[in-house]
Design a protein around this motif. Structure first.
Motif, PDB file in Angstrom:
ATOM      1  N   ALA A 259       0.724  -1.404  -0.025  1.00 39.78           N
ATOM      2  CA  ALA A 259       0.042  -0.011   0.126  1.00 39.78           C
ATOM      3  C   ALA A 259       0.912   1.083  -0.087  1.00 39.78           C
ATOM      4  O   ALA A 259       0.573   2.079  -0.608  1.00 39.78           O
ATOM      5  CB  ALA A 259      -0.890   0.028   1.060  1.00 39.78           C
ATOM      6  N   GLN A 260       1.921   1.336   0.685  1.00 39.96           N
ATOM      7  CA  GLN A 260       2.847   2.496   0.622  1.00 39.96           C
ATOM      8  C   GLN A 260       3.448   2.698  -0.568  1.00 39.96           C
ATOM      9  O   GLN A 260       3.852   3.681  -1.115  1.00 39.96           O
ATOM     10  CB  GLN A 260       4.021   2.132   1.687  1.00 39.96           C
ATOM     11  N   GLU A 261       3.855   1.463  -1.284  1.00 38.89           N
ATOM     12  CA  GLU A 261       4.401   1.457  -2.569  1.00 38.89           C
ATOM     13  C   GLU A 261       3.384   2.110  -3.644  1.00 38.89           C
ATOM     14  O   GLU A 261       3.704   2.866  -4.452  1.00 38.89           O
ATOM     15  CB  GLU A 261       4.782   0.104  -3.193  1.00 38.89           C
ATOM     16  N   LEU A 262       2.289   1.932  -3.459  1.00 34.20           N
ATOM     17  CA  LEU A 262       1.077   2.616  -4.274  1.00 34.20           C
ATOM     18  C   LEU A 262       1.087   4.045  -4.034  1.00 34.20           C
ATOM     19  O   LEU A 262       0.822   4.869  -4.644  1.00 34.20           O
ATOM     20  CB  LEU A 262      -0.219   1.837  -3.865  1.00 34.20           C
ATOM     21  N   ARG A 263       0.927   4.405  -2.635  1.00 32.44           N
ATOM     22  CA  ARG A 263       0.907   5.651  -2.277  1.00 32.44           C
ATOM     23  C   ARG A 263       2.056   6.553  -2.857  1.00 32.44           C
ATOM     24  O   ARG A 263       1.883   7.575  -3.317  1.00 32.44           O
ATOM     25  CB  ARG A 263       0.935   5.860  -0.645  1.00 32.44           C
ATOM     26  N   ALA A 264       3.246   5.866  -2.719  1.00 30.79           N
ATOM     27  CA  ALA A 264       4.587   6.524  -3.423  1.00 30.79           C
ATOM     28  C   ALA A 264       4.481   6.687  -4.728  1.00 30.79           C
ATOM     29  O   ALA A 264       4.986   7.724  -5.216  1.00 30.79           O
ATOM     30  CB  ALA A 264       5.812   5.796  -3.023  1.00 30.79           C
ATOM     31  N   ALA A 265       3.889   5.754  -5.612  1.00 31.10           N
ATOM     32  CA  ALA A 265       3.800   5.869  -6.929  1.00 31.10           C
ATOM     33  C   ALA A 265       2.562   6.878  -7.327  1.00 31.10           C
ATOM     34  O   ALA A 265       2.487   7.502  -8.507  1.00 31.10           O
ATOM     35  CB  ALA A 265       3.372   4.636  -7.512  1.00 31.10           C
TER      36      ALA A 265
ATOM     37  N   VAL B 100      -7.404  -4.585   3.306  1.00 35.50           N
ATOM     38  CA  VAL B 100      -8.285  -3.453   3.898  1.00 35.50           C
ATOM     39  C   VAL B 100      -7.633  -2.715   5.063  1.00 35.50           C
ATOM     40  O   VAL B 100      -7.678  -1.433   4.681  1.00 35.50           O
ATOM     41  CB  VAL B 100      -9.575  -4.255   4.382  1.00 35.50           C
ATOM     42  N   LYS B 101      -7.017  -3.231   5.647  1.00 40.35           N
ATOM     43  CA  LYS B 101      -6.404  -2.489   6.986  1.00 40.35           C
ATOM     44  C   LYS B 101      -5.159  -1.594   6.311  1.00 40.35           C
ATOM     45  O   LYS B 101      -4.876  -0.517   6.394  1.00 40.35           O
ATOM     46  CB  LYS B 101      -5.802  -3.403   7.745  1.00 40.35           C
ATOM     47  N   ALA B 102      -4.551  -2.100   5.234  1.00 43.80           N
ATOM     48  CA  ALA B 102      -3.211  -1.576   4.704  1.00 43.80           C
ATOM     49  C   ALA B 102      -3.940  -0.287   3.939  1.00 43.80           C
ATOM     50  O   ALA B 102      -3.287   0.782   3.947  1.00 43.80           O
ATOM     51  CB  ALA B 102      -2.676  -2.520   3.849  1.00 43.80           C
ATOM     52  N   VAL B 103      -4.829  -0.461   2.874  1.00 36.18           N
ATOM     53  CA  VAL B 103      -5.645   0.594   2.422  1.00 36.18           C
ATOM     54  C   VAL B 103      -6.000   1.647   3.252  1.00 36.18           C
ATOM     55  O   VAL B 103      -5.757   3.161   3.063  1.00 36.18           O
ATOM     56  CB  VAL B 103      -6.412   0.120   1.329  1.00 36.18           C
ATOM     57  N   ALA B 104      -6.686   1.365   4.390  1.00 35.00           N
ATOM     58  CA  ALA B 104      -7.014   2.222   5.269  1.00 35.00           C
ATOM     59  C   ALA B 104      -5.716   3.098   5.951  1.00 35.00           C
ATOM     60  O   ALA B 104      -5.833   4.091   6.286  1.00 35.00           O
ATOM     61  CB  ALA B 104      -7.878   1.598   6.612  1.00 35.00           C
TER      62      ALA B 104
END
Length: 167
Positions: A114-120, A145-149
């Motif tokens: 999820a952090q990789e997605l946010r960085a991109a 779900v928890k990670a996306v939250a």
């Protein structure tokens, strides 16, 4: 590679990156012209509204949609790029891209992905219902779900900027 973008950027990105597979995630009432050069069996088209909870008059994503998405992703040989798009390139497409990361890296930590997605993509706001359905299909026991939250809502944007993920 996986390219994520809004509908407005599909044609130029398909041509520029020689995309072999496309995932289209649009509302049922949105017209959809298949991208040029993409064979029908390499184009998954899912139609539902970008909602996180059932709403009167709206079509939510279903478990069957998540199953079809995951089966399509899994059938991709990764020899050539895949493009995933929705209307704005912010919610449905980023949920599908996050699902792809979780599928292709089964041992990876969901929060790291999820952090990789946010960085991109600073504007990525993955649709939580799609993520929840994919989490169930992939057997991730709520961790997706928890990670996306944990990454929260992305930066406000009318349309997401195209970005690339490595599966």
């Amino acid at each position: 590679m996986i390219i994520v973008c809004p509908l407005s950027q599909v044609e130029p990105l398909v041509a520029r990156h020689r995309v072999s597979h496309v995932v289209t995630l649009l509302s049922p009432d949105t017209g959809d012209e298949p991208p040029g050069g993409i064979a029908p069996d390499r184009h998954l088209r899912l139609f539902f509204h970008d909602i996180a909870l059932p709403m009167e008059g709206h079509t939510p994503p279903t478990a069957r949609d998540a199953e079809r998405l995951i089966a399509f992703l899994d059938s991709w040989d990764r020899a050539d790029p895949m493009l995933i798009h929705c209307w704005a390139g912010i919610s449905r497409s980023t949920a599908a891209a996050y699902t792809a990361l979780c599928l292709f890296r089964p041992q990876a930590d969901e929060e790291a992905l999820a952090q990789e997605l946010r960085a991109a993509s600073p504007s990525a706001t993955p649709n939580r219902l799609i993520v929840s359905l994919a989490d169930e299909v992939l057997g991730r026991q709520g961790r997706m779900v928890k990670a996306v939250a944990s990454i929260g809502r992305g930066a406000d944007a009318f349309e997401g900027t195209p970005f690339i993920l490595r599966p």
